[in-house]
Write a protein that holds these residues in place. Structure first.
Motif, PDB file in Angstrom:
ATOM      1  N   PRO A  76       0.964  -1.480  -0.138  1.00 24.51           N
ATOM      2  CA  PRO A  76      -0.220  -0.470  -0.130  1.00 24.51           C
ATOM      3  C   PRO A  76       0.899   1.330   0.428  1.00 24.51           C
ATOM      4  O   PRO A  76       0.414   2.238  -1.010  1.00 24.51           O
ATOM      5  N   ASP A  77       2.112   1.028   0.639  1.00 23.78           N
ATOM      6  CA  ASP A  77       2.730   2.557   0.418  1.00 23.78           C
ATOM      7  C   ASP A  77       3.457   3.065  -0.490  1.00 23.78           C
ATOM      8  O   ASP A  77       3.284   3.955  -1.248  1.00 23.78           O
ATOM      9  N   LYS A  78       3.698   1.696  -1.775  1.00 31.78           N
ATOM     10  CA  LYS A  78       4.501   2.008  -3.127  1.00 31.78           C
ATOM     11  C   LYS A  78       3.464   1.872  -4.022  1.00 31.78           C
ATOM     12  O   LYS A  78       3.583   2.339  -5.073  1.00 31.78           O
ATOM     13  N   MET A  79       1.923   1.676  -3.504  1.00 33.86           N
ATOM     14  CA  MET A  79       1.295   1.514  -5.068  1.00 33.86           C
ATOM     15  C   MET A  79       0.501   2.964  -5.940  1.00 33.86           C
ATOM     16  O   MET A  79       0.426   2.200  -7.439  1.00 33.86           O
ATOM     17  N   TRP A  80       0.891   3.776  -5.037  1.00 28.74           N
ATOM     18  CA  TRP A  80       0.516   5.267  -5.396  1.00 28.74           C
ATOM     19  C   TRP A  80       1.052   5.981  -5.743  1.00 28.74           C
ATOM     20  O   TRP A  80       2.210   5.784  -4.688  1.00 28.74           O
ATOM     21  N   ARG A  81       1.627   6.853  -7.033  1.00 26.65           N
ATOM     22  CA  ARG A  81       2.341   7.449  -7.391  1.00 26.65           C
ATOM     23  C   ARG A  81       2.087   9.284  -7.545  1.00 26.65           C
ATOM     24  O   ARG A  81       1.350   9.014  -8.346  1.00 26.65           O
ATOM     25  N   THR A  82       2.171  10.034  -6.181  1.00 29.45           N
ATOM     26  CA  THR A  82       1.999  11.400  -6.641  1.00 29.45           C
ATOM     27  C   THR A  82       2.334  12.718  -6.827  1.00 29.45           C
ATOM     28  O   THR A  82       3.577  12.316  -6.692  1.00 29.45           O
ATOM     29  N   ILE A  83       2.441  13.281  -7.695  1.00 27.16           N
ATOM     30  CA  ILE A  83       2.918  14.446  -8.418  1.00 27.16           C
ATOM     31  C   ILE A  83       1.595  15.727  -8.121  1.00 27.16           C
ATOM     32  O   ILE A  83       0.427  15.909  -8.199  1.00 27.16           O
ATOM     33  N   THR A  84       2.473  17.379  -7.094  1.00 24.77           N
ATOM     34  CA  THR A  84       1.293  18.096  -6.671  1.00 24.77           C
ATOM     35  C   THR A  84       1.457  18.792  -8.294  1.00 24.77           C
ATOM     36  O   THR A  84       3.326  19.023  -9.116  1.00 24.77           O
ATOM     37  N   LEU A  85       0.786  19.052  -8.982  1.00 22.23           N
ATOM     38  CA  LEU A  85       0.559  20.520 -10.297  1.00 22.23           C
ATOM     39  C   LEU A  85       0.422  22.043  -9.939  1.00 22.23           C
ATOM     40  O   LEU A  85      -0.782  21.994  -8.970  1.00 22.23           O
ATOM     41  N   SER A  86       1.643  22.008  -9.828  1.00 20.48           N
ATOM     42  CA  SER A  86       1.533  23.245  -9.475  1.00 20.48           C
ATOM     43  C   SER A  86       1.876  24.950 -10.295  1.00 20.48           C
ATOM     44  O   SER A  86       2.663  23.555 -12.012  1.00 20.48           O
ATOM     45  N   GLY A  87       1.712  26.126 -10.216  1.00 19.43           N
ATOM     46  CA  GLY A  87       2.271  26.813 -11.928  1.00 19.43           C
ATOM     47  C   GLY A  87       1.500  27.267 -12.930  1.00 19.43           C
ATOM     48  O   GLY A  87       2.356  27.936 -13.883  1.00 19.43           O
ATOM     49  N   GLY A  88       0.269  27.166 -12.272  1.00 16.20           N
ATOM     50  CA  GLY A  88      -0.598  27.862 -12.923  1.00 16.20           C
ATOM     51  C   GLY A  88      -1.417  27.015 -13.594  1.00 16.20           C
ATOM     52  O   GLY A  88      -0.832  25.585 -13.672  1.00 16.20           O
ATOM     53  N   VAL A  89      -2.310  27.358 -14.016  1.00 15.91           N
ATOM     54  CA  VAL A  89      -3.811  26.659 -15.185  1.00 15.91           C
ATOM     55  C   VAL A  89      -3.175  25.705 -16.106  1.00 15.91           C
ATOM     56  O   VAL A  89      -3.109  24.517 -16.554  1.00 15.91           O
ATOM     57  N   ARG A  90      -1.937  26.106 -17.209  1.00 15.89           N
ATOM     58  CA  ARG A  90      -1.821  25.544 -17.752  1.00 15.89           C
ATOM     59  C   ARG A  90      -0.890  24.949 -17.956  1.00 15.89           C
ATOM     60  O   ARG A  90      -0.252  23.801 -18.663  1.00 15.89           O
ATOM     61  N   LYS A  91       0.016  25.379 -17.307  1.00 17.52           N
ATOM     62  CA  LYS A  91       1.093  24.238 -17.057  1.00 17.52           C
ATOM     63  C   LYS A  91       0.408  22.719 -16.589  1.00 17.52           C
ATOM     64  O   LYS A  91       2.011  21.713 -17.005  1.00 17.52           O
TER      65      LYS A  91
END
Length: 138
Positions: A76-91
Motif C-alpha cells: 500500500p505504501d508504494k501503490m500510488w505515485r503522487t505528483i503535485t501540479l503547481s505553476g498555474g492552470v496551463r502548466k
C-alpha cells in the motif's frame, strides 16, 4: 487476480459506495474513480491503469497514478505515485496531458476536467469568496 474477478467481488459489496434508493444516483468515493460512478471502468480497486485527481491542503491539484508493477501493487505504501501540479492552470494541464499519454482518452479527458475544476476552486478561494456564508440577494 484478474480485473473481471475483482469487479465481480466488489461491485455490490464495497465500503466506499454511497447507496441511495435510486440506483442511478448511487456514487462511489474510492480513490481512482474520476467520475464517482459505480462501474468497472471507473473502479480504482480493480483496474490496473488508474488515475486520481484530488486537492491537497493548500488547494492545489495532486495527480496520483497507480503503479503498474505487480510487486508495488501489493504494497500500500508504494501503490500510488503522487505528483503535485503547481505553476498555474496551463502548466498543470499540459503536464497532466503529457503524463497521461498512454492512458485511455476518456480517463485523460476526465482528469483534465477535474484539474481544471480544482484550479477554478483554488482561484475563487484566493479571491476571498467564502462558500460557507449565505448572502441573500434582494
Amino acid at each position: 487476480m484478474s480485473e473481471a474477478l475483482l469487479w465481480q467481488l466488489i461491485r455490490k459489496n464495497n465500503s466506499r459506495t454511497l447507496c441511495s434508493r435510486n440506483p442511478r444516483t448511487a456514487r462511489t468515493y474510492e480513490k481512482g474513480s474520476l467520475r464517482n460512478l459505480i462501474s468497472k471502468t471507473d473502479s480504482g480497486f480493480c483496474n490496473i491503469t488508474v488515475v486520481n485527481v484530488s486537492a491537497n491542503e493548500d488547494g492545489l491539484p495532486v495527480l496520483s497514478l497507480k503503479n503498474r508493477k505487480p510487486e508495488a501493487r501489493r504494497n500500500p505504501d508504494k501503490m500510488w505515485r503522487t505528483i503535485t501540479l503547481s505553476g498555474g492552470v496551463r502548466k498543470a494541464l499540459a503536464r497532466t496531458d503529457k503524463l497521461l499519454t498512454s492512458y485511455a482518452p476518456s480517463k485523460k479527458k476526465d482528469a483534465l476536467r477535474k484539474v481544471s475544476a480544482i484550479y477554478k476552486a483554488y482561484a475563487r478561494k484566493n479571491k476571498g469568496v467564502d462558500h460557507t456564508k449565505f448572502i441573500a440577494t434582494e
